[in-house]
Design a protein around this motif. Structure first.
Motif, PDB file in Angstrom:
ATOM      1  N   VAL A 273      -0.446  10.847  -9.937  1.00 44.15           N
ATOM      2  CA  VAL A 273      -1.449  10.150  -9.130  1.00 44.15           C
ATOM      3  C   VAL A 273      -1.206   8.645  -9.239  1.00 44.15           C
ATOM      4  N   LYS A 274      -1.351   7.965  -8.104  1.00 45.87           N
ATOM      5  CA  LYS A 274      -1.117   6.514  -8.086  1.00 45.87           C
ATOM      6  C   LYS A 274      -2.242   5.806  -7.344  1.00 45.87           C
ATOM      7  N   THR A 275      -2.646   4.655  -7.861  1.00 46.36           N
ATOM      8  CA  THR A 275      -3.533   3.801  -7.070  1.00 46.36           C
ATOM      9  C   THR A 275      -2.653   3.183  -5.976  1.00 46.36           C
TER      10      THR A 275
ATOM     11  N   VAL B  55      -1.331  11.075  -4.245  1.00 49.09           N
ATOM     12  CA  VAL B  55      -0.865  12.068  -5.210  1.00 49.09           C
ATOM     13  C   VAL B  55       0.483  12.592  -4.736  1.00 49.09           C
ATOM     14  N   GLU B  56       1.390  12.773  -5.700  1.00 44.09           N
ATOM     15  CA  GLU B  56       2.759  13.197  -5.374  1.00 44.09           C
ATOM     16  C   GLU B  56       3.183  14.348  -6.271  1.00 44.09           C
ATOM     17  N   GLU B  57       4.133  15.120  -5.792  1.00 45.58           N
ATOM     18  CA  GLU B  57       4.779  16.103  -6.671  1.00 45.58           C
ATOM     19  C   GLU B  57       5.407  15.361  -7.846  1.00 45.58           C
ATOM     20  N   HIS B  58       5.456  16.011  -9.012  1.00 41.99           N
ATOM     21  CA  HIS B  58       6.175  15.436 -10.149  1.00 41.99           C
ATOM     22  C   HIS B  58       7.648  15.725  -9.916  1.00 41.99           C
ATOM     23  N   VAL B  59       8.385  14.682  -9.517  1.00 39.76           N
ATOM     24  CA  VAL B  59       9.776  14.875  -9.069  1.00 39.76           C
ATOM     25  C   VAL B  59      10.676  15.206 -10.269  1.00 39.76           C
ATOM     26  N   PRO B  60      11.444  16.308 -10.172  1.00 40.84           N
ATOM     27  CA  PRO B  60      12.393  16.614 -11.250  1.00 40.84           C
ATOM     28  C   PRO B  60      13.643  15.755 -11.081  1.00 40.84           C
ATOM     29  N   TYR B  61      13.613  14.560 -11.649  1.00 40.75           N
ATOM     30  CA  TYR B  61      14.751  13.667 -11.427  1.00 40.75           C
ATOM     31  C   TYR B  61      15.627  13.545 -12.670  1.00 40.75           C
ATOM     32  N   THR B  62      16.904  13.282 -12.444  1.00 44.92           N
ATOM     33  CA  THR B  62      17.826  13.105 -13.570  1.00 44.92           C
ATOM     34  C   THR B  62      17.958  11.627 -13.915  1.00 44.92           C
ATOM     35  N   ARG B  63      17.777  10.778 -12.903  1.00 45.84           N
ATOM     36  CA  ARG B  63      17.816   9.342 -13.188  1.00 45.84           C
ATOM     37  C   ARG B  63      17.193   8.577 -12.034  1.00 45.84           C
ATOM     38  N   GLU B  64      16.922   7.289 -12.296  1.00 50.66           N
ATOM     39  CA  GLU B  64      16.357   6.416 -11.263  1.00 50.66           C
ATOM     40  C   GLU B  64      17.432   5.436 -10.815  1.00 50.66           C
ATOM     41  N   LEU B  65      17.476   5.232  -9.510  1.00 52.55           N
ATOM     42  CA  LEU B  65      18.447   4.320  -8.903  1.00 52.55           C
ATOM     43  C   LEU B  65      17.687   3.255  -8.111  1.00 52.55           C
TER      44      LEU B  65
ATOM     45  N   ASP C  62       0.855  -1.185   0.000  1.00 53.28           N
ATOM     46  CA  ASP C  62       0.000   0.000   0.000  1.00 53.28           C
ATOM     47  C   ASP C  62       0.897   1.242   0.000  1.00 53.28           C
ATOM     48  N   LYS C  63       0.852   1.978  -1.124  1.00 51.87           N
ATOM     49  CA  LYS C  63       1.775   3.103  -1.286  1.00 51.87           C
ATOM     50  C   LYS C  63       1.475   4.260  -0.335  1.00 51.87           C
ATOM     51  N   ILE C  64       0.231   4.394   0.105  1.00 57.00           N
ATOM     52  CA  ILE C  64      -0.074   5.460   1.070  1.00 57.00           C
ATOM     53  C   ILE C  64       0.504   5.097   2.441  1.00 57.00           C
TER      54      ILE C  64
ATOM     55  N   ILE D 288      12.831   8.526  -2.012  1.00 60.47           N
ATOM     56  CA  ILE D 288      12.352   7.144  -2.165  1.00 60.47           C
ATOM     57  C   ILE D 288      11.082   7.136  -3.009  1.00 60.47           C
ATOM     58  N   ASN D 289      11.078   6.317  -4.066  1.00 60.11           N
ATOM     59  CA  ASN D 289       9.855   6.150  -4.852  1.00 60.11           C
ATOM     60  C   ASN D 289       9.059   4.961  -4.333  1.00 60.11           C
ATOM     61  N   GLU D 290       9.668   3.776  -4.341  1.00 65.16           N
ATOM     62  CA  GLU D 290       8.900   2.559  -4.049  1.00 65.16           C
ATOM     63  C   GLU D 290       9.721   1.563  -3.268  1.00 65.16           C
ATOM     64  N   LEU D 291       9.047   0.639  -2.596  1.00 59.41           N
ATOM     65  CA  LEU D 291       9.715  -0.477  -1.930  1.00 59.41           C
ATOM     66  C   LEU D 291       9.213  -1.784  -2.536  1.00 59.41           C
TER      67      LEU D 291
ATOM     68  N   ASP E 157       4.779  -2.104 -12.895  1.00 58.59           N
ATOM     69  CA  ASP E 157       5.278  -1.709 -14.215  1.00 58.59           C
ATOM     70  C   ASP E 157       4.577  -0.462 -14.764  1.00 58.59           C
ATOM     71  N   GLY E 158       4.327   0.517 -13.899  1.00 64.85           N
ATOM     72  CA  GLY E 158       3.758   1.783 -14.365  1.00 64.85           C
ATOM     73  C   GLY E 158       2.244   1.779 -14.515  1.00 64.85           C
ATOM     74  N   LYS E 159       1.607   0.592 -14.377  1.00 68.56           N
ATOM     75  CA  LYS E 159       0.142   0.570 -14.411  1.00 68.56           C
ATOM     76  C   LYS E 159      -0.313   1.090 -13.056  1.00 68.56           C
TER      77      LYS E 159
HETATM   78  P1  ADP Z   1       4.974   0.890 -10.317  1.00 72.61           P
HETATM   79  O1  ADP Z   1       4.435   0.460  -8.994  1.00 72.61           O
HETATM   80  O2  ADP Z   1       4.013   0.651 -11.416  1.00 72.61           O
HETATM   81  O3  ADP Z   1       6.371   0.409 -10.604  1.00 72.61           O
HETATM   82  P2  ADP Z   1       6.112   3.520  -9.720  1.00 72.61           P
HETATM   83  O4  ADP Z   1       5.593   4.229  -8.539  1.00 72.61           O
HETATM   84  O5  ADP Z   1       7.471   2.885  -9.616  1.00 72.61           O
HETATM   85  O6  ADP Z   1       5.034   2.478 -10.217  1.00 72.61           O
HETATM   86  O7  ADP Z   1       6.143   4.507 -10.945  1.00 72.61           O
HETATM   87  C1  ADP Z   1       6.449   4.097 -12.271  1.00 72.61           C
HETATM   88  C2  ADP Z   1       7.282   5.162 -12.972  1.00 72.61           C
HETATM   89  O8  ADP Z   1       6.596   6.417 -13.019  1.00 72.61           O
HETATM   90  C3  ADP Z   1       8.567   5.462 -12.235  1.00 72.61           C
HETATM   91  O9  ADP Z   1       9.578   4.547 -12.606  1.00 72.61           O
HETATM   92  C4  ADP Z   1       8.869   6.878 -12.709  1.00 72.61           C
HETATM   93  O10 ADP Z   1       9.472   6.860 -13.985  1.00 72.61           O
HETATM   94  C5  ADP Z   1       7.495   7.484 -12.821  1.00 72.61           C
HETATM   95  N1  ADP Z   1       7.133   8.206 -11.568  1.00 72.61           N
HETATM   96  C6  ADP Z   1       6.563   7.643 -10.474  1.00 72.61           C
HETATM   97  N2  ADP Z   1       6.394   8.549  -9.489  1.00 72.61           N
HETATM   98  C7  ADP Z   1       6.865   9.722  -9.966  1.00 72.61           C
HETATM   99  C8  ADP Z   1       6.978  11.046  -9.420  1.00 72.61           C
HETATM  100  N3  ADP Z   1       6.514  11.353  -8.207  1.00 72.61           N
HETATM  101  N4  ADP Z   1       7.544  12.002 -10.206  1.00 72.61           N
HETATM  102  C9  ADP Z   1       7.996  11.718 -11.451  1.00 72.61           C
HETATM  103  N5  ADP Z   1       7.912  10.500 -12.020  1.00 72.61           N
HETATM  104  C10 ADP Z   1       7.354   9.508 -11.307  1.00 72.61           C
END
Ligand code: ADP
Length: 378
Positions: A139-141, A178-188, A99-101, A264-267, A147-149
């Motif tokens: 926005v995320k469920t 709902v999250e800010e649209h993160v200005p990222y240069t890459r994903e790690l 649960d992402k929340i 941190i995006n996800e676990l 995989d982005g769904k």
């Molecule tokens: P999933 O559970 O489907 O893997 P994620 O939360 O990892 O979903 O998001 C999928 C992709 O969407 C991320 O790899 C990233 O590229 C983009 N993304 C997710 N959250 C953000 C955010 N807050 N800001 C910018 N891009 C995001």
């Protein structure tokens, strides 16, 4: 009698646990969703992981339960624990990968760096968040995405009305993240393992390259990460693992922002695509480490075997025929590439295998890995 580990879910992660278990003489058993799954060769039962009686019957045949995915309902997991089954990671940790929340809330409590976020229940609340964040948000469920769904970039409050409607019809109710649209240069991604008695091990932080929401490629270690960045990533993952009491392998997906922060995006609380390189590229692979961790055995060294490892996913597979048909061409042209075939039918976008190459020159290693993977997809 040997130790028996039970894996719920018959996908490629369960499949790749099999050789690690064989090497250690561990009896690995799999509860697969259907016949013919990727981990079918170790499937001792086929059944529905949402059905308590099925899962309990499986659990009674093993010493410890672990997972190929995070979808087993909390109610099932908690009842297993109540009956004395050893479940690793346990439900109280796994909820933060389900649960992402809940995950955002807990990481905030632990003082860990996350994007700005809110839980919203209707378009009006969403509109307020979008307005406060420069006219754009993500926005995320909270549950069930992969995989982005279940992830949408929005600029208008009505762009996720279908998800709000689904929530309203759901007996449990709830909210969207709902999250800010993160200005990222890459994903790690930072992979970490923790055993119940507390020992923690980290691998080097890696760069993950996503295409259309799916992981396409992983570079280990992440380029330009030899100094402080690696230490910060390792510290974050260690604090998450200890803070929520993870048992087993966990991947912490991170954004590196334009101003050099890590958020941190996800676990993911299981072996993860970002760690497949470790099969050939690390002294201890994520699959062996996961088994050690869930059995509370001392963890193995995570030292890389090569200066660089590049892992490229085989997505979709060949338009005609099987992966096997392409072995002669791939093996002849790229003898240093290690090819993994998940035994799945080719389908557009599906992860059907991966290729790993290791070596001292990143350009050569990346070229070999990409060129090999390309032979398997057209
Ligand atoms: P999933 O559970 O489907 O893997 P994620 O939360 O990892 O979903 O998001 C999928 C992709 O969407 C991320 O790899 C990233 O590229 C983009 N993304 C997710 N959250 C953000 C955010 N807050 N800001 C910018 N891009 C995001």
């Amino acid at each position: 009698m040997s130790t028996t580990v039970g894996v719920i879910g018959g996908g490629q992660l369960a499949r790749m646990l099999i050789p690690a278990a064989v090497n250690l003489g561990i009896d690995l058993r799999v509860l697969a969703e259907a016949d013919g799954m990727s981990a079918g060769l170790a499937a001792s039962m086929v059944g529905d992981y949402r059905d308590f009686d099925t899962v309990l019957a499986f659990a009674e045949t093993v010493d410890v339960i672990t997972f190929d995915h995070e979808h087993v309902p909390q109610s099932v997991l908690r009842e297993l624990v109540a009956r004395g089954v050893t479940v690793r990671p346990g439900p109280e940790a796994l909820v933060f990968a389900q649960d992402k929340i809940e995950m955002r809330r807990r990481l905030g409590e632990l003082g860990l760096p996350v994007p700005d976020w809110a839980a919203v229940e209707n378009p009006t609340e969403l509109a307020a968040f979008i307005a406060e964040h420069g006219g754009r948000a993500v926005v995320k469920t909270p549950r069930g995405g992969y995989d982005g769904k279940g992830v949408r970039v929005v600029t208008h409050k009505h762009e996720v009305d279908d998800w709000f409607t689904a929530l309203a019809e759901d007996a449990n109710g709830g909210a969207l993240l709902v999250e800010e649209h993160v200005p990222y240069t890459r994903e790690l991604a930072q992979l970490v393992a923790r055993r119940p008695s507390g020992q923690v091990a980290v691998w080097p932080v890696v760069e993950t390259v996503q295409r259309d929401g799916v992981c396409a490629e992983v570079i280990a270690p992440a380029p330009l990460s030899s100094g402080r960045l690696a230490a910060v990533a390792a510290d974050i993952a260690t604090r998450v693992a200890e803070g929520i009491g993870v048992c087993g392998v966990m991947a912490v997906e991170l954004f590196q922002t334009t101003d050099e922060r890590l958020l941190i995006n996800e676990l993911a609380m299981r072996p993860h695509n970002s760690g497949h390189w470790s099969i050939e590229g690390s002294t201890t692979s994520q699959f062996e480490q996961h088994l050690r961790a869930v059995l509370d055995l001392p963890l193995g060294a995570t030292t890389p075997r090569d200066e660089w490892s590049v892992m490229v996913n085989i997505l979709g597979g060949p338009a005609e025929g099987t992966l096997f048909d392409r072995y002669p061409a791939a093996f002849a042209a790229h003898p240093s590439a290690k090819v993994h075939n998940y035994g799945k039918d080719p389908r557009i976008g599906r992860k059907v295998g991966h290729v790993t190459v290791g070596g001292a020159d990143l350009d050569d290693v990346a070229y070999e890995a990409r060129a090999t993977a390309a032979i398997f997809q057209d």
